[in-house]
Design an enzyme around this catalytic site. Structure first.
Site, short mmCIF file in Angstrom:
data_model
loop_
_atom_site.label_atom_id
_atom_site.label_comp_id
_atom_site.label_asym_id
_atom_site.label_seq_id
_atom_site.Cartn_x
_atom_site.Cartn_y
_atom_site.Cartn_z
N GLU A 276 26.38 36.15 44.41
CA GLU A 276 27.54 36.20 43.51
C GLU A 276 28.07 34.79 43.34
O GLU A 276 28.15 34.03 44.31
CB GLU A 276 28.61 37.11 44.13
CG GLU A 276 29.93 37.10 43.35
CD GLU A 276 31.00 38.02 43.96
OE1 GLU A 276 30.65 39.09 44.49
OE2 GLU A 276 32.18 37.64 43.88
N GLU B 148 38.79 32.54 39.65
CA GLU B 148 39.32 33.67 40.39
C GLU B 148 40.76 33.38 40.79
O GLU B 148 41.05 32.34 41.38
CB GLU B 148 38.48 33.94 41.65
CG GLU B 148 38.95 35.17 42.40
CD GLU B 148 37.99 35.63 43.48
OE1 GLU B 148 37.09 34.84 43.86
OE2 GLU B 148 38.12 36.77 43.95
#
Ligand SMILES: *[C@@H]1O[C@H](CO)[C@@H](O)[C@H](O)[C@H]1NC(C)=O
Ligand SMILES: *[C@@H]1O[C@H](CO)[C@@H](O)[C@H](O)[C@H]1NC(C)=O
Length: 316
Positions: free
Chosen positions: A132, A137
């Site tokens: 990932e 974020e």
């Protein structure tokens, strides 16, 4: 060596630089929907969210295209005791290496309860076998972007060659001595690289370069975008020190990062949001739990939208 031979070598050198990347996908305006599927299952990160399908997204005004800009909204009108309606878009294509350029004008603001992300992950095997890559974020009222990689065991980075602050170096989600699931993480040096302050400055460009020798990310505010990003011939070798450089011989990037989908989502609370609700002095004052706050304060999420100028993917 003859003059012709030297000239040939010089020309080949110049060509190697200018022909490095070719545009593969251009997701913008009305064509954005051709690049993505609307995911409408349960949130794998256990968020207090209800991801809606394409039909509902359009009918509820959660997805709209205005001019060439794509808006990904969340419900900000209704009390939602069963999770707040939102979008999670996953690319139709799978990618292996490449250069990913996102020009974003607005992202979900720095708001308690929200957990927006722009990221990629391998979907063909059990997470995180195929890795990932988190490019943007944000959690709650955060204003500093955190970039990270998440892998199975046996992948760590040196962290050298980054402008940002290296927080953790082991990308394995269960690495000893690291909080569970943090992976290897590098924070943007700028405290206004995310959310509300980013939006006030009309966003900017995030670039992610994925090669067999590592993953590098750059962020530029709108007034500092490199000139070669205005066309379709990006030149990463001219961009200088990356914001985050995930490299080093401690990771076989070909093995740990395979067949990735690109994802945009805005979830709420969930694994990461719940974990830091009580310790967040601003958010914890607003409600006993993150879910309570998200369920009962629709108008807090009026600015929790992505406004995307374009996403381009280039192949080397
Ligand atoms: C979209 O979701 C709604 C609500 O869950 C459902 O009723 C509808 O059948 C779905 N539409 C499609 C095309 O899947
Ligand atoms: C699209 O969404 C944005 C952000 O929520 C909103 O301001 C705008 O009015 C919407 N446009 C249309 C045509 O619905």
């Amino acid at each position: 060596m003859s003059f012709q031979a030297l000239l040939f070598i010089a020309l080949m050198g110049a060509q190697a630089v200018t022909a490095a990347y070719t545009l593969q996908d251009h997701c913008i305006g009305a064509s954005f929907q051709n690049c993505f599927n609307f995911y409408s299952g349960d949130d794998p990160t256990h968020g207090f969210v209800k991801y809606v399908n394409q039909t509902d997204a359009l009918s509820q005004g959660l997805y709209n295209v205005t001019g060439n800009n794509v808006f990904l909204n969340v419900d900000s009108k209704n009390r939602t005791p069963n999770g707040r309606p939102s979008l999670r878009l996953e690319s139709k294509k799978l990618y292996n290496k490449g250069l990913f350029i996102l020009d974003v004008l607005h992202m979900p603001s720095s708001t308690c309860g929200s957990w927006p992300a722009f990221w990629t992950y391998g979907t063909q095997n059990t997470w995180p076998t195929d890795g990932e890559i988190d490019i943007i974020e944000g959690i709650h009222d955060g204003t500093r972007n955190s970039m990270s990689l998440h892998t199975s065991s046996g992948c760590s980075i040196t962290g050298t060659g980054s402008k940002g602050t290296v927080k953790t170096k082991n990308c394995y989600i269960n690495a000893a001595g690291q909080i569970s699931n943090v992976g290897c993480a590098i924070d943007d040096p700028s405290a206004s690289s995310l959310g509300t302050p980013l939006n006030k400055a009309w966003g900017g460009i995030y670039a992610m370069q994925w090669t067999s020798s590592g993953i590098k990310m750059w962020f530029w505010p709108r007034d500092a975008i490199p000139y070669n990003l205005f066309g379709n011939s990006p030149e990463p070798n001219t961009w200088g020190t990356p914001t985050a450089s995930f490299t080093g011989s401690g990771c076989d990037f070909n093995k740990h990062f395979v067949n990735h989908r690109i994802v945009f989502d805005t979830t709420f609370c969930g694994d990461s949001g719940n974990a830091v609700w009580a310790s967040n002095p601003t958010c914890s004052k607003k409600a006993a739990t993150c879910n309570d706050y998200v369920a009962n304060n629709p108008s807090a999420f009026g600015d929790s939208y992505w406004r995307i100028n374009y996403l381009k993917v280039f192949k080397e």
